[in-house]
Design a protein around this motif. Structure first.
Motif, PDB file in Angstrom:
ATOM      1  N   ALA A 273     -15.230  -4.754   2.579  1.00 54.51           N
ATOM      2  CA  ALA A 273     -15.185  -6.228   2.797  1.00 54.51           C
ATOM      3  C   ALA A 273     -14.430  -6.759   1.732  1.00 54.51           C
ATOM      4  O   ALA A 273     -14.074  -6.346   0.804  1.00 54.51           O
ATOM      5  CB  ALA A 273     -16.800  -6.712   2.590  1.00 54.51           C
ATOM      6  N   VAL A 274     -13.697  -8.066   2.269  1.00 52.56           N
ATOM      7  CA  VAL A 274     -13.016  -8.914   1.038  1.00 52.56           C
ATOM      8  C   VAL A 274     -13.707  -9.981   1.072  1.00 52.56           C
ATOM      9  O   VAL A 274     -14.263 -10.678   2.022  1.00 52.56           O
ATOM     10  CB  VAL A 274     -11.706  -8.967   1.623  1.00 52.56           C
ATOM     11  N   ILE A 275     -14.024 -10.274  -0.200  1.00 56.50           N
ATOM     12  CA  ILE A 275     -14.975 -11.358  -0.478  1.00 56.50           C
ATOM     13  C   ILE A 275     -14.349 -12.571  -1.448  1.00 56.50           C
ATOM     14  O   ILE A 275     -13.621 -12.132  -2.501  1.00 56.50           O
ATOM     15  CB  ILE A 275     -16.149 -10.968  -1.092  1.00 56.50           C
ATOM     16  N   ILE A 276     -14.545 -13.692  -1.236  1.00 52.12           N
ATOM     17  CA  ILE A 276     -14.199 -14.740  -2.220  1.00 52.12           C
ATOM     18  C   ILE A 276     -15.472 -15.401  -2.741  1.00 52.12           C
ATOM     19  O   ILE A 276     -16.125 -16.009  -2.226  1.00 52.12           O
ATOM     20  CB  ILE A 276     -13.144 -15.776  -1.650  1.00 52.12           C
TER      21      ILE A 276
ATOM     22  N   THR B  68     -11.212 -13.364  -5.578  1.00 56.57           N
ATOM     23  CA  THR B  68     -11.057 -12.525  -4.219  1.00 56.57           C
ATOM     24  C   THR B  68     -11.051 -11.194  -4.837  1.00 56.57           C
ATOM     25  O   THR B  68     -10.400 -10.673  -5.540  1.00 56.57           O
ATOM     26  CB  THR B  68      -9.732 -12.891  -3.572  1.00 56.57           C
ATOM     27  N   PHE B  69     -12.031 -10.465  -4.255  1.00 59.70           N
ATOM     28  CA  PHE B  69     -12.111  -8.828  -4.544  1.00 59.70           C
ATOM     29  C   PHE B  69     -12.424  -8.303  -3.279  1.00 59.70           C
ATOM     30  O   PHE B  69     -12.946  -8.861  -2.320  1.00 59.70           O
ATOM     31  CB  PHE B  69     -13.145  -8.788  -5.536  1.00 59.70           C
TER      32      PHE B  69
ATOM     33  N   THR C 116      -9.204   7.025  -6.462  1.00 61.27           N
ATOM     34  CA  THR C 116      -9.398   6.310  -5.344  1.00 61.27           C
ATOM     35  C   THR C 116      -9.237   4.787  -5.188  1.00 61.27           C
ATOM     36  O   THR C 116      -8.636   4.345  -4.336  1.00 61.27           O
ATOM     37  CB  THR C 116     -11.148   6.569  -4.703  1.00 61.27           C
ATOM     38  N   ARG C 117      -9.737   4.138  -6.286  1.00 62.31           N
ATOM     39  CA  ARG C 117      -9.398   2.640  -6.273  1.00 62.31           C
ATOM     40  C   ARG C 117      -7.731   2.366  -6.547  1.00 62.31           C
ATOM     41  O   ARG C 117      -7.491   1.578  -5.744  1.00 62.31           O
ATOM     42  CB  ARG C 117     -10.086   2.212  -7.779  1.00 62.31           C
TER      43      ARG C 117
ATOM     44  N   MET D 289      -5.958  -7.407  -6.194  1.00 69.66           N
ATOM     45  CA  MET D 289      -7.322  -7.971  -6.028  1.00 69.66           C
ATOM     46  C   MET D 289      -8.229  -6.578  -6.650  1.00 69.66           C
ATOM     47  O   MET D 289      -7.647  -5.716  -6.436  1.00 69.66           O
ATOM     48  CB  MET D 289      -8.056  -8.402  -4.630  1.00 69.66           C
ATOM     49  N   PRO D 290      -9.175  -6.983  -7.446  1.00 65.26           N
ATOM     50  CA  PRO D 290      -9.825  -6.101  -7.930  1.00 65.26           C
ATOM     51  C   PRO D 290     -10.453  -5.251  -6.801  1.00 65.26           C
ATOM     52  O   PRO D 290     -11.059  -5.983  -5.848  1.00 65.26           O
ATOM     53  CB  PRO D 290     -11.260  -6.815  -8.986  1.00 65.26           C
TER      54      PRO D 290
END
Length: 86
Positions: free
Chosen positions: A6-9, A14-15, A34-35, A45-46
């Motif tokens: 998921a991308v969340i703000i 935004t991460f 992996t990151r 984005m983190p």
């Protein structure tokens, strides 16, 4: 490859959060690799990695302020979707 994420703000940040197997988060080198590999798919984005233990309890790895926030959120509140990565 398909990943569940998921991308969340939240509060102007935004991460990305990505669900991975516990084997990925068990070892620091695997977690970092992996990151880094995911960073091209979620640029600037983190990236937080999430794995679940055998009881289904989520464990988050990444930026501390975001991890602390995610600990207050139920898994079913996260807008999960599948990302197809090539």
């Amino acid at each position: 490859m398909t990943i569940h994420g998921a991308v969340i703000i939240e509060q102007g940040v935004t991460f990305a959060i990505v669900s991975v197997r516990p084997e990925v988060t068990r070892y620091t080198q695997r977690l970092v690799e992996t990151r880094m590999a995911l960073s091209s798919f979620f640029p600037n984005m983190p990236i937080i990695l999430m794995s679940q233990d055998n009881t289904g309890q989520p464990h988050y790895y990444g930026r501390k302020d975001i991890v602390d926030f995610l600990k207050t959120v139920r898994l079913d509140q996260i807008p999960w979707k599948e990302y197809h990565i090539y």
